[in-house]
Design a protein around this motif. Sequence first.
Motif, short mmCIF file in Angstrom:
data_model
loop_
_atom_site.label_atom_id
_atom_site.label_comp_id
_atom_site.label_asym_id
_atom_site.label_seq_id
_atom_site.Cartn_x
_atom_site.Cartn_y
_atom_site.Cartn_z
N GLU A 1 0.96 -1.23 0.13
CA GLU A 1 0.08 -0.03 0.03
C GLU A 1 0.96 1.31 -0.05
OE1 GLU A 1 -2.32 -0.45 3.68
OE2 GLU A 1 -3.46 -1.86 2.74
N LEU A 2 1.71 1.39 0.91
CA LEU A 2 2.76 2.29 0.81
C LEU A 2 3.45 2.71 -0.50
CD1 LEU A 2 4.57 2.15 4.61
CD2 LEU A 2 2.89 3.92 3.70
N TYR A 3 4.06 1.83 -0.92
CA TYR A 3 4.78 1.77 -2.32
C TYR A 3 3.77 2.33 -3.44
CZ TYR A 3 6.61 0.80 -6.70
OH TYR A 3 6.87 0.85 -8.14
N ALA A 4 2.70 1.75 -3.46
CA ALA A 4 1.60 2.27 -4.11
C ALA A 4 1.37 3.82 -4.25
CB ALA A 4 0.31 1.51 -4.46
N ALA A 5 1.26 4.26 -3.09
CA ALA A 5 0.81 5.52 -2.74
C ALA A 5 2.18 6.45 -2.89
CB ALA A 5 0.45 5.95 -1.22
N LEU A 6 3.13 5.98 -2.55
CA LEU A 6 4.54 6.95 -2.72
C LEU A 6 4.99 7.00 -4.17
CD1 LEU A 6 6.43 5.52 0.05
CD2 LEU A 6 5.76 7.86 -0.03
N ARG A 7 4.73 5.70 -4.94
CA ARG A 7 4.88 5.71 -6.60
C ARG A 7 4.23 6.57 -7.20
NH1 ARG A 7 2.61 0.71 -9.18
NH2 ARG A 7 0.93 1.69 -8.39
N ASP A 8 2.80 6.69 -6.99
CA ASP A 8 1.89 7.44 -7.66
C ASP A 8 1.73 8.95 -7.42
OD1 ASP A 8 1.19 5.01 -9.10
OD2 ASP A 8 -0.55 4.43 -7.75
N ALA A 9 2.16 9.40 -6.24
CA ALA A 9 2.57 10.53 -5.79
C ALA A 9 3.69 11.47 -6.35
CB ALA A 9 2.69 10.75 -4.27
N LEU A 10 4.34 10.51 -7.09
CA LEU A 10 5.59 11.07 -7.94
C LEU A 10 5.41 12.06 -9.06
CD1 LEU A 10 8.11 8.00 -8.13
CD2 LEU A 10 8.30 9.95 -6.48
N PRO A 11 6.11 13.03 -9.21
CA PRO A 11 5.80 13.86 -10.46
C PRO A 11 5.72 13.31 -11.89
CG PRO A 11 7.42 14.96 -8.69
CD PRO A 11 7.45 13.79 -8.53
N ASP A 12 6.58 12.13 -11.90
CA ASP A 12 6.71 11.38 -12.91
C ASP A 12 6.64 9.95 -12.92
OD1 ASP A 12 6.80 10.51 -15.71
OD2 ASP A 12 9.23 11.13 -15.81
N PRO A 13 5.55 9.59 -12.11
CA PRO A 13 5.61 8.14 -12.02
C PRO A 13 5.77 7.06 -12.92
CG PRO A 13 3.42 9.13 -11.42
CD PRO A 13 4.28 9.84 -12.41
N PRO A 14 6.55 5.85 -12.70
CA PRO A 14 7.03 4.84 -13.69
C PRO A 14 5.70 4.27 -14.43
CG PRO A 14 7.07 3.90 -11.50
CD PRO A 14 6.78 5.27 -11.33
N ALA A 15 6.14 3.61 -15.43
CA ALA A 15 4.97 2.76 -15.98
C ALA A 15 4.80 1.68 -15.06
CB ALA A 15 5.55 2.37 -17.41
N HIS A 16 3.49 1.06 -14.78
CA HIS A 16 3.22 0.41 -13.83
C HIS A 16 3.29 -1.20 -14.74
CE1 HIS A 16 0.39 3.05 -11.41
NE2 HIS A 16 1.55 3.57 -11.78
N GLN A 17 3.70 -1.97 -13.53
CA GLN A 17 3.54 -3.44 -14.27
C GLN A 17 2.34 -4.03 -13.62
OE1 GLN A 17 5.96 -4.91 -16.04
NE2 GLN A 17 7.39 -3.34 -16.13
N GLU A 18 1.40 -3.74 -14.32
CA GLU A 18 -0.03 -4.26 -13.74
C GLU A 18 -0.33 -5.58 -13.58
OE1 GLU A 18 -3.02 -1.92 -16.12
OE2 GLU A 18 -2.13 0.05 -15.33
N ASP A 19 -0.11 -6.41 -14.56
CA ASP A 19 -0.08 -7.66 -14.54
C ASP A 19 0.35 -8.44 -13.52
OD1 ASP A 19 -1.87 -7.53 -16.74
OD2 ASP A 19 -0.60 -8.28 -18.04
N ALA A 20 1.89 -8.04 -13.38
CA ALA A 20 2.59 -8.50 -12.27
C ALA A 20 2.30 -8.35 -10.88
CB ALA A 20 4.18 -7.90 -12.37
N ALA A 21 1.32 -6.89 -10.82
CA ALA A 21 1.35 -6.38 -9.55
C ALA A 21 -0.19 -7.10 -8.98
CB ALA A 21 0.68 -4.99 -9.82
N ARG A 22 -1.05 -7.66 -10.11
CA ARG A 22 -2.25 -7.98 -9.47
C ARG A 22 -2.19 -9.73 -9.00
NH1 ARG A 22 -4.63 -5.10 -13.98
NH2 ARG A 22 -4.03 -6.49 -15.27
N ALA A 23 -1.15 -10.21 -9.96
CA ALA A 23 -0.75 -11.68 -9.58
C ALA A 23 -0.09 -11.53 -8.22
CB ALA A 23 0.20 -12.37 -10.57
N ALA A 24 0.93 -10.90 -8.10
CA ALA A 24 1.86 -10.85 -6.81
C ALA A 24 0.89 -10.69 -5.49
CB ALA A 24 2.92 -9.96 -6.89
#
Length: 262
Positions: free
Chosen positions: A229-252
């Motif tokens: 949860e913390l990682y997702a919040a900190l990542r998405d608050a960045l001015p230039d967030p990285p491209a999400h690895q959505e499939d890997a995230a859902r599975a993990a």
Amino acid sequence: MDLPREHAATLARIEARVRADPRFTGLGAGGSLLSGAVDAYSDLDLVVVVADEHHEAVMAARREIAASWGRLLAAFTGEHVGEPRVLICLYADPLLHVDLKFLRADELADRIEDPRVVWERDGALSRALAAAPAAPPEVDPQWIEDRFWIWVHYAATKLGRGELFEVVEFLAFLRARVLVPLAGAARGLEPRGVRKAELALPGLVPALVETAPGYDPALLGRAVLRCVELYAALRDALPDPPAHQEDAARAAVAYLEEVVGR
């Protein structure tokens, strides 16, 4: 420099020895001394510049040289932190941790900070610092995102197997390599693991406490979920967030939740 008495005495003693030795051309100080944050619990981070023609011999005799600069209780080189050029020393009278990095002047081109010049022979250290700028470490959010979900799956497998000390270490790894660096990047701070996180990022501390629950499988599982949860919040608050690895995230995350649910 305004230093605690023990630090000032040790620095003065080492400076005198370096200054008197023709093999050396400069002495610099880095770390907390640069920010003026040296306190009674700080170590001394020193850069000892060696004349080219003496470098090989000095590197072979570093421990003996360090022992001649005070009562040396113990010393070892810094391979464990990827810096074998550093001799990590514990001196007595006063008891103080001192890191001594022995470098040729040209090796200063690859550095993360500009050490303060304590002493130099004929401007040697200043010239070396002026030849190339320092390159402070930076957080690479995409590098983290590309690895984060594999790390989460790995932690879930360790949790499921009951290898709880592995999970404890994993949580510490995430705090030092992901959570605190990302939070610090938003405030323009250099990534330095969790060093002084309590002072630099006090608002993050309550959340970090939730990721350090001790040796208990249920609490460790919830701590890993909290890290996600913390990682997702900190990542998405960045001015230039990285491209999400959505499939890997859902599975993990689904796998982690399954393991925690057991």
